[in-house]
Scaffold this motif. Structure first.
Motif, mmCIF file in Angstrom:
data_model
loop_
_atom_site.group_PDB
_atom_site.id
_atom_site.type_symbol
_atom_site.label_atom_id
_atom_site.label_comp_id
_atom_site.label_asym_id
_atom_site.label_seq_id
_atom_site.Cartn_x
_atom_site.Cartn_y
_atom_site.Cartn_z
ATOM 1 N N ALA A 1 0.816 -1.212 0.000
ATOM 2 C CA ALA A 1 0.000 0.000 0.000
ATOM 3 C C ALA A 1 0.855 1.269 0.000
ATOM 4 C CB ALA A 1 -0.930 0.004 1.219
ATOM 5 N N GLY A 2 2.189 1.112 0.181
ATOM 6 C CA GLY A 2 3.064 2.278 0.165
ATOM 7 C C GLY A 2 3.147 3.022 1.477
ATOM 8 N N VAL A 3 2.812 2.407 2.595
ATOM 9 C CA VAL A 3 2.991 3.060 3.897
ATOM 10 C C VAL A 3 4.074 2.359 4.714
ATOM 11 C CG1 VAL A 3 0.860 4.330 4.278
ATOM 12 C CG2 VAL A 3 0.883 1.850 4.642
ATOM 13 N N LEU A 4 4.888 1.554 4.068
ATOM 14 C CA LEU A 4 6.067 0.983 4.727
ATOM 15 C C LEU A 4 7.157 0.870 3.679
ATOM 16 C CD1 LEU A 4 7.542 -0.417 7.099
ATOM 17 C CD2 LEU A 4 6.550 -2.575 6.326
ATOM 18 N N ASP A 5 8.291 1.478 4.003
ATOM 19 C CA ASP A 5 9.438 1.452 3.089
ATOM 20 C C ASP A 5 10.528 0.620 3.748
ATOM 21 O OD1 ASP A 5 11.639 1.833 1.577
ATOM 22 O OD2 ASP A 5 11.619 4.039 1.664
ATOM 23 N N PRO A 6 10.801 -0.603 3.255
ATOM 24 C CA PRO A 6 11.794 -1.454 3.902
ATOM 25 C C PRO A 6 13.143 -0.761 4.046
ATOM 26 C CG PRO A 6 10.660 -2.659 2.167
ATOM 27 C CD PRO A 6 10.227 -1.226 2.044
ATOM 28 N N ALA A 7 13.435 0.188 3.205
ATOM 29 C CA ALA A 7 14.718 0.879 3.281
ATOM 30 C C ALA A 7 14.737 1.934 4.395
ATOM 31 C CB ALA A 7 15.038 1.541 1.950
ATOM 32 N N ASP A 8 13.581 2.356 4.857
ATOM 33 C CA ASP A 8 13.489 3.378 5.911
ATOM 34 C C ASP A 8 12.321 3.020 6.826
ATOM 35 O OD1 ASP A 8 13.472 5.569 7.537
ATOM 36 O OD2 ASP A 8 13.039 7.043 5.963
ATOM 37 N N PRO A 9 12.526 2.039 7.709
ATOM 38 C CA PRO A 9 11.402 1.470 8.475
ATOM 39 C C PRO A 9 10.710 2.467 9.394
ATOM 40 C CG PRO A 9 13.457 0.203 8.834
ATOM 41 C CD PRO A 9 13.814 1.405 8.026
ATOM 42 N N GLU A 10 11.389 3.564 9.729
ATOM 43 C CA GLU A 10 10.748 4.499 10.665
ATOM 44 C C GLU A 10 9.775 5.454 9.975
ATOM 45 O OE1 GLU A 10 13.754 6.325 13.091
ATOM 46 O OE2 GLU A 10 14.260 4.420 14.041
ATOM 47 N N LYS A 11 9.926 5.554 8.660
ATOM 48 C CA LYS A 11 9.017 6.415 7.888
ATOM 49 C C LYS A 11 7.582 5.865 7.994
ATOM 50 C CE LYS A 11 8.913 8.409 3.238
ATOM 51 N NZ LYS A 11 9.475 8.216 1.888
ATOM 52 N N PHE A 12 6.618 6.735 8.121
ATOM 53 C CA PHE A 12 5.198 6.358 8.237
ATOM 54 C C PHE A 12 4.876 5.550 9.509
ATOM 55 C CE2 PHE A 12 5.818 6.248 3.452
ATOM 56 C CZ PHE A 12 5.259 7.495 3.218
ATOM 57 N N PHE B 1 -13.772 14.390 17.057
ATOM 58 C CA PHE B 1 -13.099 13.962 15.834
ATOM 59 C C PHE B 1 -11.743 13.343 16.158
ATOM 60 C CE2 PHE B 1 -10.431 14.694 12.072
ATOM 61 C CZ PHE B 1 -11.224 14.100 11.087
ATOM 62 N N THR B 2 -11.490 12.127 15.639
ATOM 63 C CA THR B 2 -10.169 11.501 15.773
ATOM 64 C C THR B 2 -9.481 11.561 14.427
ATOM 65 O OG1 THR B 2 -11.153 9.954 17.347
ATOM 66 C CG2 THR B 2 -8.945 9.426 16.524
ATOM 67 N N LYS B 3 -8.277 12.138 14.413
ATOM 68 C CA LYS B 3 -7.537 12.285 13.171
ATOM 69 C C LYS B 3 -7.166 10.910 12.636
ATOM 70 C CE LYS B 3 -3.730 15.062 11.306
ATOM 71 N NZ LYS B 3 -3.124 13.956 10.568
ATOM 72 N N GLY B 4 -7.258 10.716 11.349
ATOM 73 C CA GLY B 4 -6.962 9.426 10.742
ATOM 74 C C GLY B 4 -5.524 9.328 10.268
ATOM 75 N N ALA B 5 -5.205 8.173 9.642
ATOM 76 C CA ALA B 5 -3.844 7.932 9.162
ATOM 77 C C ALA B 5 -3.570 8.666 7.848
ATOM 78 C CB ALA B 5 -3.609 6.442 8.982
ATOM 79 N N GLY B 6 -4.631 9.137 7.191
ATOM 80 C CA GLY B 6 -4.450 9.922 5.979
ATOM 81 C C GLY B 6 -4.155 9.106 4.725
ATOM 82 N N LEU B 7 -4.510 7.820 4.727
ATOM 83 C CA LEU B 7 -4.275 7.016 3.533
ATOM 84 C C LEU B 7 -5.257 7.417 2.435
ATOM 85 C CD1 LEU B 7 -2.600 5.357 5.542
ATOM 86 C CD2 LEU B 7 -3.517 3.282 4.492
ATOM 87 N N THR B 8 -4.816 7.258 1.190
ATOM 88 C CA THR B 8 -5.712 7.522 0.064
ATOM 89 C C THR B 8 -6.717 6.384 -0.048
ATOM 90 O OG1 THR B 8 -4.347 6.282 -1.487
ATOM 91 C CG2 THR B 8 -3.803 8.618 -1.188
ATOM 92 N N GLU B 9 -7.744 6.606 -0.871
ATOM 93 C CA GLU B 9 -8.760 5.565 -1.106
ATOM 94 C C GLU B 9 -8.105 4.265 -1.568
ATOM 95 O OE1 GLU B 9 -12.343 5.279 -1.023
ATOM 96 O OE2 GLU B 9 -11.992 6.904 0.412
ATOM 97 N N ALA B 10 -7.160 4.403 -2.509
ATOM 98 C CA ALA B 10 -6.518 3.219 -3.082
ATOM 99 C C ALA B 10 -5.719 2.466 -2.023
ATOM 100 C CB ALA B 10 -5.590 3.633 -4.221
ATOM 101 N N GLN B 11 -5.019 3.241 -1.186
ATOM 102 C CA GLN B 11 -4.252 2.602 -0.106
ATOM 103 C C GLN B 11 -5.195 1.926 0.890
ATOM 104 O OE1 GLN B 11 -2.088 6.191 1.117
ATOM 105 N NE2 GLN B 11 -0.151 5.173 0.562
ATOM 106 N N LEU C 1 -2.188 -10.942 -1.929
ATOM 107 C CA LEU C 1 -2.222 -9.576 -1.413
ATOM 108 C C LEU C 1 -0.833 -9.012 -1.118
ATOM 109 C CD1 LEU C 1 -5.287 -9.678 1.019
ATOM 110 C CD2 LEU C 1 -5.095 -8.341 -1.091
ATOM 111 N N VAL C 2 0.109 -9.875 -0.743
ATOM 112 C CA VAL C 2 1.432 -9.359 -0.359
ATOM 113 C C VAL C 2 2.439 -9.484 -1.507
ATOM 114 C CG1 VAL C 2 1.069 -9.826 2.089
ATOM 115 C CG2 VAL C 2 2.208 -11.548 0.645
ATOM 116 N N GLN C 3 1.951 -9.800 -2.696
ATOM 117 C CA GLN C 3 2.860 -9.995 -3.822
ATOM 118 C C GLN C 3 3.825 -8.810 -3.962
ATOM 119 O OE1 GLN C 3 0.660 -11.156 -7.297
ATOM 120 N NE2 GLN C 3 2.084 -12.879 -7.596
ATOM 121 N N GLY C 4 5.115 -9.156 -4.047
ATOM 122 C CA GLY C 4 6.126 -8.110 -4.152
ATOM 123 C C GLY C 4 6.778 -7.751 -2.846
#
Lengths: 504, 504
Positions: free
Chosen positions: A190-201, A238-248, A273-276
């Motif tokens: 979904a693009g919310v985890l970058d194996p090269a920079d695990p702390e991002k997101f 109101f609870t702020k969300g994670a901000g993911l797009t519809e596609a994510q 689902l986890v292909q790649g």
């Protein structure tokens, strides 16, 4: 010497959020803990009892509610020798943090792997609410130092056996298994985890995790809102969300609903689902292994199943996660049927011991919420029955206390629970009222006249109560509930009466 | 998002004065608590479990060390709703203070008299020392609302039964009984108690009380010094005494040594000593009644005796006091024989509930120091033995984990404690070392070859160790400790081996 000042009377109150447990509330829980310990022991787990108090430093900040990492514990600062303030201490909030400390402290002495169980109260400094207490029991089993998912499979099997041992029949529970690595794989896709920079997101993923964990309560729409822009609850907050797009969000929601009819189909769907994602594929493979081990051990999908919607709220899990849910319905406080829900949960946490030693130590374990499990059994009408009280030997003549105490001694020697009335004996009615309040099966009465004749009166209080409620006068005459017997027959007669009550 | 700062590694340490309990340390204590609870239950006592946390207000200041009434508890201040500070909370320091709170809080619902038992940890914020911990177990039984000394007699009888039930044979213990009223009578005769002004000389009487309580440790001369001008201890520190004259001290010392060969003689001597004091005479009369009830119940002077040197340090006792002493010798840390000493104590306290309600509620009860009692049993060579570990099924082929888990499942289904090795299976030697560390009775081995032939290797580890230590080569050949058996015979063979080990 100065007179001590009169202070106002203290309030006789349990502190807010705490409660007292009486009689069978205590003994039923103890019986359940004993049964659980028996299963854990059979599986080779060893008892461990750490103290209730830990240093705040050792406890760390792994409280379930990661939104407020600093709150949630009862803590105080030690006084050191010279009256100065020393280390911060706290009451343990779970059994896992002390285990991590023990595993590090005794790492050269403990067997590896180290299987241990622990049971006892834990404390949370949270706002108390109805049915929500600040001290409650946990009953944990963990395996430290076992990297193989066979250790996770073993815990799932043991959890299943334990639930059946405490009286939850097969079909009334399900152990659900998932894997954080699969979730991480999905996040990667979904693009919310970058194996090269695990702390991002990291913050975004935390919100997603806790949102999924609330699926039961919020429903799909609520979770989706939290994954996206945010969610307004019923009160308007109101609870702020994670901000993911519809596609994510689609990808994440697809993961949650990936469960299929069979474990094999679910696994196949997860691979898609986890292909790649390498970590995702590794996670699905682990789930597959667990499912195989379960099936081989006779733990079929009626006992343990793969369910991608299980994530567990705790941030520290790194691999398989599991929880036990009771599948029967109970009535809530408003009389509406609802699923009883989760009574146990756990997973693999490979980093907790590392905090202390710098070395990664694989660990996995489960925590059973004993108080919830007891509530479940009571909701199903098992347990919660009042236990029969002791035989009460009444006091007709205050100067003959030695005789009455002799009677209870005889009864106890025969294994019959018994006591002499120790209140003011003047009002005999009070003695019978006391026996009633104690749920006594039998009252024993001997006045001076009976003593002279070498007899005692024995009153069947259960039969007496039944007759008083239902019988006509004729029946009452036919079925006496009070017997005059020879003093020497006391134990035999009381034993007979209690036996007849237990049959009836 | 800001990166989290690296903090230094936390120390993996039990907090000072606390300790961890492993394996049989936990299960032996549990077995002892179970036996004690069984006796208490037979006597009609009901379980009560209060929370570990109480308000400081409710706990009150009744710590055993009355010299420092403000110290000794772990306490903290609550945060209230708005982040302001609220009530002071504390960990319970004993089981009596929470009982007094419960007796007041539920006074309209509890049966009267209310017999309850409670077991669990208590906490003391004291300087830790060798063998002196800040968390330890207590196991209490109390009767609230019974004014008669029959209640005290019952507790003494129960204490005697309890000690025998946990494995202290008659002759190895004695329950000693005394009465604070007798002591007060003696104080009156000595002129340090004025019935018309009970608060006068209160401080002096407190010093006398604590001095007598230290007779064991200080000897007669030491007590006499504390009763008089004061005492210089080995380190040169001076403790101020109660300031009694020689004549006054003689009276007090005479009381302590009033014990005679029989209870009747002791009672007669005590009547002489309290002559002129009404409360003193009442106290002796109570002792006489207790002695009569004990004798009638079969609790002769080999089990329960009157001993005027027993006073118990606590300030709140108002009538009979009692303690159980183990009479056998053990070796101290320097190898010198010494009496094991007190393992339980208690007495009548009629004012604790009154703090809350204003109404006097008579109460009496005993507290057993479970950890000391366990230490005593171990010192006598009972208990403390390592329990046999689980059967260990080794892993020869990592891909056949399902087979190995199937074996342990079979063994467990037959009630045999068993586990599969969950560490890295690569080094087989490590697996046998693990089995050794676990004190496993049997190891099970199945490689590919054995699997193909439908057999397993079963190794008797206890016999193996014996042979390795003692046997000649010939004996070793004659008595193999490893057997190849059909896979289907696994459970039978393992059961046989364990049975033969338990016989041997």
């Amino acid at each position: 010497m100065a007179k001590i000042k009169k202070t106002p009377r203290p309030k006789a109150e349990t502190p807010k959020g705490f409660r007292d447990y009486f009689g069978t509330e205590v003994t039923e829980r103890k019986a359940m803990l004993d049964k659980i310990a028996e299963v854990y022991h059979l599986y080779g787990f060893e008892a461990l009892e750490t103290s209730a108090v830990e240093t705040v430093e050792a406890l760390g900040k792994f409280l379930p509610d990661v939104d407020r990492p600093n709150a949630g514990v009862f803590s105080w600062q030690e006084e050191s020798e010279a009256g100065k303030l020393g280390d911060w201490m706290a009451l343990r909030y779970d059994m896992t943090a002390p285990l991590a400390r023990v595993a590090a402290q005794y790492r050269n002495d403990l067997p590896a792997p180290y299987r241990r169980y622990a049971m006892g109260p834990v404390w949370r400094n949270e706002k108390a609410g109805p049915g929500r207490f600040r001290q409650f029991y946990q009953c944990d089993a963990d395996t430290v130092g076992a990297p193989s998912v066979a250790a996770d499979a073993e815990i799932c099997a043991m959890l299943s056996d334990t639930l059946e041992a405490v009286g939850i029949p097969r079909g009334d529970y399900i152990v659900r298994v998932n894997n954080r690595k699969v979730l991480n794989g999905v996040m990667e896709v979904a693009g919310v985890l970058d194996p090269a920079d695990p702390e991002k997101f990291e913050a975004e993923r935390g919100i997603v995790l806790r949102a999924i964990d609330k699926l039961d309560r919020l429903g799909e729409a609520g979770v989706r809102a939290l994954i996206g822009e945010g969610r307004k609850d019923e009160s308007g907050d109101f609870t702020k969300g994670a901000g993911l797009t519809e596609a994510q969000a689609d990808i994440v929601m697809g993961f949650m609903s990936a469960k299929r009819d069979t474990g094999a189909q679910t696994v196949a769907r997860l691979y898609e689902l986890v292909q790649g994602s390498a970590v995702g594929a590794e996670g699905v493979k682990e789930l597959e292994t667990i499912a195989d081990l379960m099936a081989a051990g006779g733990y079929g999908p009626d006992r343990v199943e793969i369910d991608p919607s299980v994530v567990r709220g705790l941030g520290y899990y790194t691999g398989p996660v599991y929880e036990a849910e009771l599948t029967f319905e109970v009535l809530d406080e408003k009389g509406r049927p609802r699923n009883f829900g989760s009574v146990a949960g756990g997973g693999r946490y490979d980093d907790l011991v590392k905090r202390f030693t710098g070395q990664e130590v694989p660990a996995t374990g489960v925590s059973i919420g004993v108080d919830r499990l007891l509530a479940a059994l009571r909701a199903k009408g098992r347990g919660g029955q009042a236990e029969a009280g002791p035989v009460v030997v009444t006091v007709m003549d205050r100067d003959r206390m030695a005789d009455y105490m002799g009677m209870v001694t005889e009864l106890r020697a025969a294994g019959i629970r018994a006591e002499v009335y120790l209140g003011n004996p003047k009002n005999f009615g009070n003695q019978l009222k006391y026996a009633d309040k104690r749920a006594s099966p039998v009252a024993v009465i001997q006045g001076g006249d009976e003593q002279a004749r070498g007899v005692v009166q024995v009153k069947d209080l259960v039969l007496g109560a039944k007759i008083a409620q239902n019988a006509t006068l004729e029946e009452w005459k036919d079925r006496p509930s009070q017997y005059e017997i020879a003093r020497g027959d006391l134990v035999t007669k009381v034993r007979d009466i209690i036996a007849s009550q237990n049959e009836g």
